[in-house]
Write an enzyme that holds these catalytic residues in place. Structure first.
Site, mmCIF file in Angstrom:
data_model
loop_
_atom_site.group_PDB
_atom_site.id
_atom_site.type_symbol
_atom_site.label_atom_id
_atom_site.label_comp_id
_atom_site.label_asym_id
_atom_site.label_seq_id
_atom_site.Cartn_x
_atom_site.Cartn_y
_atom_site.Cartn_z
ATOM 1 N N CYS A 40 0.835 -1.209 0.000
ATOM 2 C CA CYS A 40 0.000 0.000 0.000
ATOM 3 C C CYS A 40 0.867 1.255 0.000
ATOM 4 O O CYS A 40 1.343 1.690 1.057
ATOM 5 C CB CYS A 40 -0.953 -0.019 1.194
ATOM 6 S SG CYS A 40 -2.106 1.371 1.185
ATOM 7 N N CYS A 85 -0.554 4.188 1.945
ATOM 8 C CA CYS A 85 -0.475 4.005 3.403
ATOM 9 C C CYS A 85 0.956 4.203 3.901
ATOM 10 O O CYS A 85 1.191 4.828 4.933
ATOM 11 C CB CYS A 85 -0.911 2.602 3.805
ATOM 12 S SG CYS A 85 -2.402 2.049 3.007
ATOM 13 N N ASP A 86 1.915 3.626 3.204
ATOM 14 C CA ASP A 86 3.275 3.529 3.757
ATOM 15 C C ASP A 86 4.324 4.385 3.052
ATOM 16 O O ASP A 86 5.454 4.491 3.529
ATOM 17 C CB ASP A 86 3.722 2.049 3.727
ATOM 18 C CG ASP A 86 2.870 1.199 4.668
ATOM 19 O OD1 ASP A 86 2.312 1.756 5.629
ATOM 20 O OD2 ASP A 86 2.751 -0.011 4.437
HETATM 21 C C1 LIG Z 1 0.227 -3.570 4.900
HETATM 22 C C2 LIG Z 1 -0.982 -2.671 4.846
HETATM 23 C C3 LIG Z 1 -0.889 -1.426 5.447
HETATM 24 C C4 LIG Z 1 -1.986 -0.576 5.412
HETATM 25 N N1 LIG Z 1 -1.892 0.640 6.014
HETATM 26 C C5 LIG Z 1 -2.934 1.478 5.991
HETATM 27 C C6 LIG Z 1 -2.847 2.758 6.608
HETATM 28 O O1 LIG Z 1 -1.813 3.130 7.158
HETATM 29 N N2 LIG Z 1 -3.949 3.551 6.552
HETATM 30 C C7 LIG Z 1 -5.113 3.183 5.917
HETATM 31 O O2 LIG Z 1 -6.078 3.949 5.917
HETATM 32 N N3 LIG Z 1 -5.216 1.974 5.319
HETATM 33 C C8 LIG Z 1 -4.167 1.127 5.336
HETATM 34 N N4 LIG Z 1 -4.252 -0.090 4.708
HETATM 35 C C9 LIG Z 1 -5.509 -0.433 4.018
HETATM 36 C C10 LIG Z 1 -6.547 -0.874 5.051
HETATM 37 O O3 LIG Z 1 -5.978 -1.846 5.879
HETATM 38 C C11 LIG Z 1 -7.809 -1.400 4.370
HETATM 39 O O4 LIG Z 1 -8.301 -0.451 3.478
HETATM 40 C C12 LIG Z 1 -8.873 -1.719 5.417
HETATM 41 O O5 LIG Z 1 -8.382 -2.607 6.389
HETATM 42 C C13 LIG Z 1 -10.121 -2.318 4.774
HETATM 43 O O6 LIG Z 1 -11.014 -2.592 5.791
HETATM 44 P P1 LIG Z 1 -12.186 -3.645 5.655
HETATM 45 O O7 LIG Z 1 -12.920 -3.560 6.942
HETATM 46 O O8 LIG Z 1 -12.923 -3.420 4.406
HETATM 47 O O9 LIG Z 1 -11.491 -5.065 5.476
HETATM 48 P P2 LIG Z 1 -10.244 -5.813 6.104
HETATM 49 O O10 LIG Z 1 -9.426 -4.965 6.976
HETATM 50 O O11 LIG Z 1 -9.600 -6.455 4.937
HETATM 51 O O12 LIG Z 1 -10.929 -6.924 7.003
HETATM 52 C C14 LIG Z 1 -11.644 -7.973 6.430
HETATM 53 C C15 LIG Z 1 -12.195 -8.839 7.516
HETATM 54 O O13 LIG Z 1 -13.081 -9.790 6.946
HETATM 55 C C16 LIG Z 1 -12.838 -11.049 7.541
HETATM 56 N N5 LIG Z 1 -13.343 -12.085 6.638
HETATM 57 C C17 LIG Z 1 -12.982 -12.348 5.358
HETATM 58 N N6 LIG Z 1 -13.676 -13.402 4.883
HETATM 59 C C18 LIG Z 1 -14.507 -13.795 5.888
HETATM 60 C C19 LIG Z 1 -15.475 -14.833 6.039
HETATM 61 N N7 LIG Z 1 -15.745 -15.690 5.051
HETATM 62 N N8 LIG Z 1 -16.122 -14.949 7.216
HETATM 63 C C20 LIG Z 1 -15.891 -14.087 8.233
HETATM 64 N N9 LIG Z 1 -14.996 -13.092 8.148
HETATM 65 C C21 LIG Z 1 -14.309 -12.969 7.000
HETATM 66 C C22 LIG Z 1 -11.350 -11.071 7.792
HETATM 67 O O14 LIG Z 1 -11.008 -12.034 8.782
HETATM 68 C C23 LIG Z 1 -11.140 -9.641 8.284
HETATM 69 O O15 LIG Z 1 -11.421 -9.564 9.650
HETATM 70 C C24 LIG Z 1 -3.181 -0.972 4.749
HETATM 71 C C25 LIG Z 1 -3.263 -2.234 4.160
HETATM 72 C C26 LIG Z 1 -2.174 -3.085 4.205
HETATM 73 C C27 LIG Z 1 -2.277 -4.443 3.588
#
Ligand SMILES: Cc1cc2nc3c(=O)[nH]c(=O)nc-3n(C[C@H](O)[C@H](O)[C@H](O)COP(=O)(O)OP(=O)(O)OC[C@H]3O[C@@H](n4cnc5c(N)ncnc54)[C@H](O)[C@@H]3O)c2cc1C
Length: 323
Positions: A141, A144-145
């Site tokens: 990302c 992000c980083d």
């Molecule tokens: C290395 C890295 C660094 C990042 N740093 C930043 C940052 O500094 N700032 C920022 O704003 N964003 C950052 N991001 C992006 C950010 O993490 C994502 O945009 C955000 O987490 C998305 O949130 P979400 O709730 O949609 O899903 P996610 O955080 O992807 O969470 C998905 C959830 O769904 C669950 N899940 C999936 N399938 C199932 C299933 N079948 N049954 C039950 N549960 C399930 C998973 O276990 C997880 O808990 C970063 C991403 C990465 C990879």
């Protein structure tokens, strides 16, 4: 009702920023939400050390702590957080219909509304040195980083629009960006190609792949390999950004929900409504453009409000029908 069956108002699938924000709003609206965390409790942010851009943390915060705090906030209002993986769904087509969701292939939850927040997973190269240094200079990302590499030399892998976009983003912050493109051309649109080609501190290496990421605890360089000649070359970089795409975690919804060609759930304009009444999608599972914690949290909030309004509309119709 069998012991393995349970009826609830609102089920939240996934425990990232979208899921927890939906949970906070749903719990405060008395929807008594139940959340299943999936295989990655806390979501993608638990894989990163430093989150500097989530509003409200002037000193920044580490990802796992931030997600623990979101969980505590959701639980404070009565969200029930459970460990478990949703393995199958059977969504109703009827307004006011009951959605059946199977957890861990055994327990069936009957839910009046479902909020999907299953996120997306960044694709990696899957070479051992890259995996070892994830969080130690290898990131998926740039937005992000990238800031942590201000004034430094970095490399980025990828050839699509996102890679081109991220390369230009990094070029604004970093001293030099080396862009590794596996083929002899980029996949990105002509406009994006023109953009990266016109930026002085981006060097594009075609027919080039990462052979190894160099460094013990943190990235110190990469060994590149020309896939036509086999020639190898080391360059010193402090960051390696992987921009070869994301996969939304939406396979279990295939055939039930409308999706685009890559599997992102399609929501109706300015809402989190899917094509099934009472099923709402939030976060990265439905967003291939922004993919940030704060935007995921924003759509989690929208999903809970959409669910609350949907339930109120269903209830008022039922009252009218029975009067
Ligand atoms: C290395 C890295 C660094 C990042 N740093 C930043 C940052 O500094 N700032 C920022 O704003 N964003 C950052 N991001 C992006 C950010 O993490 C994502 O945009 C955000 O987490 C998305 O949130 P979400 O709730 O949609 O899903 P996610 O955080 O992807 O969470 C998905 C959830 O769904 C669950 N899940 C999936 N399938 C199932 C299933 N079948 N049954 C039950 N549960 C399930 C998973 O276990 C997880 O808990 C970063 C991403 C990465 C990879």
């Amino acid at each position: 009702m069998s012991e393995q069956m349970e009826r609830i108002k609102t089920l939240i699938i996934g425990s990232g920023p979208a899921g927890y924000t939906a949970a906070i709003y749903a719990a405060r609206a008395d929807l008594k939400p139940v959340m299943y965390t999936g295989m990655e409790p806390g979501g993608q942010l638990t894989t990163t050390t430093e989150v500097d851009n989530f509003p409200g943390y002037p000193e920044g915060i580490d990802g796992p702590t931030m997600m623990m705090q979101l969980q505590q906030q959701a639980e404070r209002f009565g969200t029930e957080v459970r460990i478990g993986m949703v393995t199958a769904v059977d969504f109703s087509d009827e307004i006011g219909g009951i959605h059946k969701v199977t957890v861990d292939e055994s327990k069936v939850i009957e839910a009046e509304t479902v909020i999907i927040s299953t996120g997306a997973s960044a694709k990696y190269l899957n070479i051992p040195s890259e995996q070892r240094l994830r969080g130690g200079g290898v990131s998926a990302c740039a937005v992000c980083d990238g800031f942590f590499y201000k004034g430094q030399e970095v490399a980025i892998v990828g050839a699509g629009d996102t890679a081109a976009e991220e390369a230009s983003y990094l070029a604004n912050i970093c001293k030099k960006v080396t862009m590794l493109v596996r083929k002899d051309h980029m996949r990105a649109s002509k406009a994006m190609q023109h953009r990266v080609n016109s930026i002085d501190n981006i060097e594009i290496r075609y027919n080039t792949e990462v052979d190894e990421v160099l460094g013990d605890q943190v990235v110190e360089g990469i060994r590149m390999v020309n896939n036509e000649t086999g020639e190898k070359e080391d360059i010193a970089v402090t960051g390696l950004f992987i921009a070869i795409g994301h996969k939304p975690n939406t396979d279990i919804f295939k055939g039930q929900l409308d999706m685009d060609e890559t599997g992102y759930i399609i929501t109706q304009a300015k809402s989190t409504k899917t094509n099934k009444p009472g099923v709402f999608a939030s976060g990265d599972a439905q967003d291939k453009i922004y993919r940030q914690a704060v935007t995921a949290a924003g759509t989690g909030c929208m999903a809970a409000l959409d669910a609350e309004r949907y339930l109120a509309a269903v209830e008022s119709k039922e009252i009218l029908a029975s009067s």
